[in-house]
Design a protein around this motif. Structure first.
Motif, PDB file in Angstrom:
ATOM      1  N   LEU A   6     -37.215  25.684  14.395  1.00  0.00           N
ATOM      2  CA  LEU A   6     -37.579  24.686  15.403  1.00  0.00           C
ATOM      3  C   LEU A   6     -36.591  23.518  15.441  1.00  0.00           C
ATOM      4  O   LEU A   6     -36.924  22.433  15.894  1.00  0.00           O
ATOM      5  N   LYS A   7     -35.376  23.742  14.984  1.00  0.00           N
ATOM      6  CA  LYS A   7     -34.359  22.683  14.894  1.00  0.00           C
ATOM      7  C   LYS A   7     -34.232  21.881  16.182  1.00  0.00           C
ATOM      8  O   LYS A   7     -34.098  20.661  16.154  1.00  0.00           O
ATOM      9  N   GLU A   8     -34.259  22.585  17.311  1.00  0.00           N
ATOM     10  CA  GLU A   8     -34.038  21.910  18.595  1.00  0.00           C
ATOM     11  C   GLU A   8     -35.153  20.918  18.939  1.00  0.00           C
ATOM     12  O   GLU A   8     -34.979  20.067  19.802  1.00  0.00           O
ATOM     13  N   LEU A   9     -36.281  21.006  18.247  1.00  0.00           N
ATOM     14  CA  LEU A   9     -37.411  20.115  18.508  1.00  0.00           C
ATOM     15  C   LEU A   9     -37.557  19.011  17.461  1.00  0.00           C
ATOM     16  O   LEU A   9     -38.472  18.194  17.549  1.00  0.00           O
ATOM     17  N   LEU A  10     -36.666  18.996  16.478  1.00  0.00           N
ATOM     18  CA  LEU A  10     -36.783  18.027  15.389  1.00  0.00           C
ATOM     19  C   LEU A  10     -35.932  16.791  15.640  1.00  0.00           C
ATOM     20  O   LEU A  10     -34.806  16.892  16.139  1.00  0.00           O
ATOM     21  N   PRO A  11     -36.453  15.613  15.274  1.00  0.00           N
ATOM     22  CA  PRO A  11     -35.668  14.379  15.408  1.00  0.00           C
ATOM     23  C   PRO A  11     -34.442  14.401  14.496  1.00  0.00           C
ATOM     24  O   PRO A  11     -34.418  15.091  13.467  1.00  0.00           O
ATOM     25  N   LEU A  15     -33.452  16.180  10.735  1.00  0.00           N
ATOM     26  CA  LEU A  15     -32.322  17.094  10.540  1.00  0.00           C
ATOM     27  C   LEU A  15     -31.412  16.588   9.419  1.00  0.00           C
ATOM     28  O   LEU A  15     -30.908  17.381   8.613  1.00  0.00           O
ATOM     29  N   GLU A  16     -31.234  15.268   9.355  1.00  0.00           N
ATOM     30  CA  GLU A  16     -30.423  14.676   8.292  1.00  0.00           C
ATOM     31  C   GLU A  16     -31.083  14.913   6.930  1.00  0.00           C
ATOM     32  O   GLU A  16     -30.412  15.282   5.962  1.00  0.00           O
ATOM     33  N   ILE A  17     -32.377  14.707   6.857  1.00  0.00           N
ATOM     34  CA  ILE A  17     -33.107  14.941   5.603  1.00  0.00           C
ATOM     35  C   ILE A  17     -33.012  16.409   5.200  1.00  0.00           C
ATOM     36  O   ILE A  17     -32.794  16.730   4.025  1.00  0.00           O
ATOM     37  N   ALA A  18     -33.136  17.301   6.180  1.00  0.00           N
ATOM     38  CA  ALA A  18     -33.048  18.741   5.892  1.00  0.00           C
ATOM     39  C   ALA A  18     -31.680  19.125   5.346  1.00  0.00           C
ATOM     40  O   ALA A  18     -31.572  20.021   4.506  1.00  0.00           O
ATOM     41  N   GLU A  19     -30.638  18.446   5.808  1.00  0.00           N
ATOM     42  CA  GLU A  19     -29.292  18.692   5.270  1.00  0.00           C
ATOM     43  C   GLU A  19     -29.225  18.345   3.789  1.00  0.00           C
ATOM     44  O   GLU A  19     -28.505  18.966   3.023  1.00  0.00           O
ATOM     45  N   LEU A  76     -36.930   4.154   5.906  1.00  0.00           N
ATOM     46  CA  LEU A  76     -36.728   5.238   6.857  1.00  0.00           C
ATOM     47  C   LEU A  76     -38.072   5.663   7.424  1.00  0.00           C
ATOM     48  O   LEU A  76     -39.009   5.931   6.659  1.00  0.00           O
ATOM     49  N   PHE A  77     -38.170   5.701   8.746  1.00  0.00           N
ATOM     50  CA  PHE A  77     -39.382   6.207   9.369  1.00  0.00           C
ATOM     51  C   PHE A  77     -39.343   7.726   9.281  1.00  0.00           C
ATOM     52  O   PHE A  77     -38.355   8.360   9.663  1.00  0.00           O
ATOM     53  N   ILE A  78     -40.418   8.299   8.776  1.00  0.00           N
ATOM     54  CA  ILE A  78     -40.527   9.755   8.668  1.00  0.00           C
ATOM     55  C   ILE A  78     -41.389  10.224   9.832  1.00  0.00           C
ATOM     56  O   ILE A  78     -42.605   9.990   9.847  1.00  0.00           O
ATOM     57  N   PRO A  79     -40.780  10.845  10.832  1.00  0.00           N
ATOM     58  CA  PRO A  79     -41.535  11.264  12.010  1.00  0.00           C
ATOM     59  C   PRO A  79     -42.583  12.317  11.674  1.00  0.00           C
ATOM     60  O   PRO A  79     -42.448  13.067  10.703  1.00  0.00           O
ATOM     61  N   ARG A  80     -43.620  12.368  12.493  1.00  0.00           N
ATOM     62  CA  ARG A  80     -44.676  13.368  12.312  1.00  0.00           C
ATOM     63  C   ARG A  80     -44.235  14.742  12.813  1.00  0.00           C
ATOM     64  O   ARG A  80     -44.829  15.747  12.474  1.00  0.00           O
ATOM     65  N   CYS A  81     -43.239  14.778  13.647  1.00  0.00           N
ATOM     66  CA  CYS A  81     -42.717  16.027  14.219  1.00  0.00           C
ATOM     67  C   CYS A  81     -43.802  16.783  14.986  1.00  0.00           C
ATOM     68  O   CYS A  81     -43.898  18.013  14.924  1.00  0.00           O
ATOM     69  N   ALA A  82     -44.603  16.037  15.729  1.00  0.00           N
ATOM     70  CA  ALA A  82     -45.743  16.621  16.444  1.00  0.00           C
ATOM     71  C   ALA A  82     -45.315  17.698  17.429  1.00  0.00           C
ATOM     72  O   ALA A  82     -45.990  18.725  17.557  1.00  0.00           O
ATOM     73  N   PHE A  85     -44.551  20.838  15.413  1.00  0.00           N
ATOM     74  CA  PHE A  85     -45.774  21.429  14.872  1.00  0.00           C
ATOM     75  C   PHE A  85     -46.601  22.091  15.974  1.00  0.00           C
ATOM     76  O   PHE A  85     -47.174  23.165  15.781  1.00  0.00           O
ATOM     77  N   ARG A  86     -46.644  21.457  17.142  1.00  0.00           N
ATOM     78  CA  ARG A  86     -47.382  22.031  18.265  1.00  0.00           C
ATOM     79  C   ARG A  86     -46.738  23.346  18.710  1.00  0.00           C
ATOM     80  O   ARG A  86     -47.424  24.337  18.976  1.00  0.00           O
ATOM     81  N   GLU A  87     -45.419  23.364  18.764  1.00  0.00           N
ATOM     82  CA  GLU A  87     -44.718  24.592  19.157  1.00  0.00           C
ATOM     83  C   GLU A  87     -44.954  25.695  18.127  1.00  0.00           C
ATOM     84  O   GLU A  87     -45.153  26.852  18.494  1.00  0.00           O
TER      85      GLU A  87
END
Length: 144
Positions: A6-11, A15-19, A76-82, A85-87
């Protein structure tokens, strides 16, 4: 759920944290602390130690150390990635629906089984199916 799909839907921040810590640990971080501003303290004060413990509990010691090394001293604000998650939920729903259909279950029966479990109405499910098939949802005219 595979967060990487779901990379294309992540803030960008996710993506930086995932790296830094990988997608599985990032998913754990979002599930535990998503929706809050998190001060990546140095762990010196008692409050800082509590935050470090929260981070370790969420992602494990190794990933927490990596995050502290990278973001130490920053908020750092940690987004909910709603959206992601919905997708993911919608993809699971479609996959389960397709599995049921492959065993001979009708669409109506499958919707009756799955909609309550996923917490949405059959109208939402039909709209979701129509969107996945490229059809436009039918809009009902006003009665008045």
């Amino acid at each position: 759920m595979n967060f990487e799909d779901l990379k294309e839907l992540l803030p960008e921040s996710i993506l930086e944290i995932a790296e830094i810590i990988g997608y599985p640990a990032t998913l754990k971080l979002v599930e535990a602390l998503g929706g809050v501003s998190f001060p990546f303290s140095k762990g010196i004060s008692a409050l800082g130690k509590t935050r470090v413990d929260m981070l370790i509990h969420a992602v494990g010691k190794d990933a927490a150390d990596k995050l502290m090394g990278h973001f130490g001293g920053e908020d750092l604000f940690i987004p909910r990635c709603a959206v992601a998650f919905r997708e993911a939920r919608n993809r699971r729903f479609i996959a389960e629906l397709n599995d049921l259909r492959s065993t001979g279950t009708s669409v109506l029966m499958a919707l009756s089984m799955l909609c309550p479990r996923y917490g949405f109405t059959d109208r939402f499910a039909w709209d979701l199916l129509n969107k996945r098939n490229g059809a436009q949802p039918v809009k009902q005219d006003s009665l008045f």
